[in-house]
Design an enzyme around this catalytic site. Structure first.
Site, short mmCIF file in Angstrom:
data_model
loop_
_atom_site.label_atom_id
_atom_site.label_comp_id
_atom_site.label_asym_id
_atom_site.label_seq_id
_atom_site.Cartn_x
_atom_site.Cartn_y
_atom_site.Cartn_z
CB THR A 44 -0.94 -0.01 1.23
OG1 THR A 44 -1.87 1.06 1.13
CG2 THR A 44 -0.14 0.11 2.53
CE LYS A 45 3.42 2.18 4.94
NZ LYS A 45 2.83 3.21 5.81
#
Length: 345
Positions: A44-45
């Site tokens: 998700t980063k």
């Protein structure tokens, strides 16, 4: 042409929802996992790395040949290094010594310079990975410090992408969202958007045993006696991140290393989803929450699975590592037979 992109950054976002079946069969609600491992950097980063860097470009803060500096447990660093390659920037990262060698190898493979710092020191200690990153940024000409823990753009990245995606994918039927809290940006940004659509949606943050976030949410005070070392990377904190919107979170559930480890491996065995250690943590939190907060059949729950298990092969997916922690021998669920590797001599 269809499904063709100018570069790998075009693949960020629009990750799928996948229904969980076997690992949630005792929960009457429909439970879906949002698989953030489908981002090109496998976490998700990617969302915050691209969002923050492009915002800095728009503001003129990044010049050609600039250096981007950040603290990371691994995933944010990988995403920043990936974006830096495409955009032509240098990348310097500070990580804690909890970070496994394979994660550091990933970072170096994408050209990042990596500083390994002790995890056991306070956040304001000059040796901490927070302070090391600040010092490097201050001493490096033409550089910016991402500072994901206190950067509002961390929240904004998920407010503008993850939250709307979940709302659209569930056709507005979502009733609960669970996500791990490290910097807090993923859950805060998603929750902010979803609560605007429907204030009744329950937002559950996942905290680690050894972190201060749950108690701070409940009391408004930091209980330093709760701080101790733990193994789950990217979950919990010994400081209060500015990117964590406590007022958007209804409840925190605290999970421990051991049960999160078993649950991570169970997800792989029963759902064929190779998730990271925090993937098991978020499902473990769902189970603990369900013990005192029964779900209904028409509830629709979304769990954010933040990254891929490939970065944890020598940790939670390693029989040797599990045994070193005492997890296999102490497991009261008798997972020993399931996970044991047979060696022919």
């Amino acid at each position: 042409m269809k499904n063709v992109f100018d570069n790998i950054l075009g693949l960020i976002g629009n990750t799928p929802l996948v229904k969980l079946n076997e690992v949630t069969k005792d929960i009457p609600a429909k439970v879906y996992a949002k698989l953030e491992s489908y981002n090109p950097g496998h976490s998700t980063k990617d969302r915050i790395a691209l969002h923050i860097i492009e915002a800095a470009e728009r503001k003129g803060l990044l010049k050609p040949g600039a250096t981007i500096v950040e603290t990371t447990s691994g995933n944010t660093g990988f995403s920043i290094a990936m974006v830096s390659i495409i955009k032509g920037y240098k990348c310097i990262l500070s990580v804690s010594d909890k970070t496994k060698p394979e994660k550091i190898a990933y970072l170096k493979a994408l050209g990042a310079t990596v500083y390994v710092c002790p995890a056991s020191v306070p956040a304001d200690d000059p040796r901490s990975y927070y302070e090391v990153a600040k010092k490097i940024a201050a001493e490096t000409p033409n550089s910016i410090y991402i500072n994901q823990y206190f950067n509002e753009l961390n929240i904004d990245a998920h407010y503008s992408s993850t939250g709307p995606e979940i709302w659209e994918q569930t056709e507005g039927k979502i009733t609960h969202i669970f996500a791990c809290t490290g910097t807090g940006g993923t859950l805060s940004g998603s929750a902010k958007f979803l609560k605007e659509q429907n204030p009744e949606i329950k937002v559950i943050g996942v905290d680690a045993d050894g972190s201060i976030l749950k108690t701070y949410h409940e009391t408004g005070k930091i209980n330093y006696s709760e701080i101790h070392s733990y193994q789950i990377e990217g979950l919990g904190k010994n400081l209060i991140p500015g990117a964590l919107l406590f007022d958007k979170i209804d409840k925190f559930i605290r999970v421990n290393d051991e049960m999160s480890a078993y649950t991570t491996r169970e997800i792989a065995l029963k759902e064929a989803i190779m998730g990271g250690y925090t993937t098991g943590a978020v499902l473990q939190a769902l189970r603990q929450y369900a013990n005192s907060n029964p779900f209904k059949e028409d509830d629709l729950v979304v769990l954010i699975f933040p990254d891929h298990g490939s970065r944890y092969i020598t940790k939670v997916y390693s029989d040797r590592w599990m045994e070193e922690q005492g997890f296999i021998n102490n497991c009261f669920h008798n997972y020993e037979e399931v996970f044991k590797t047979e060696i022919i001599k």
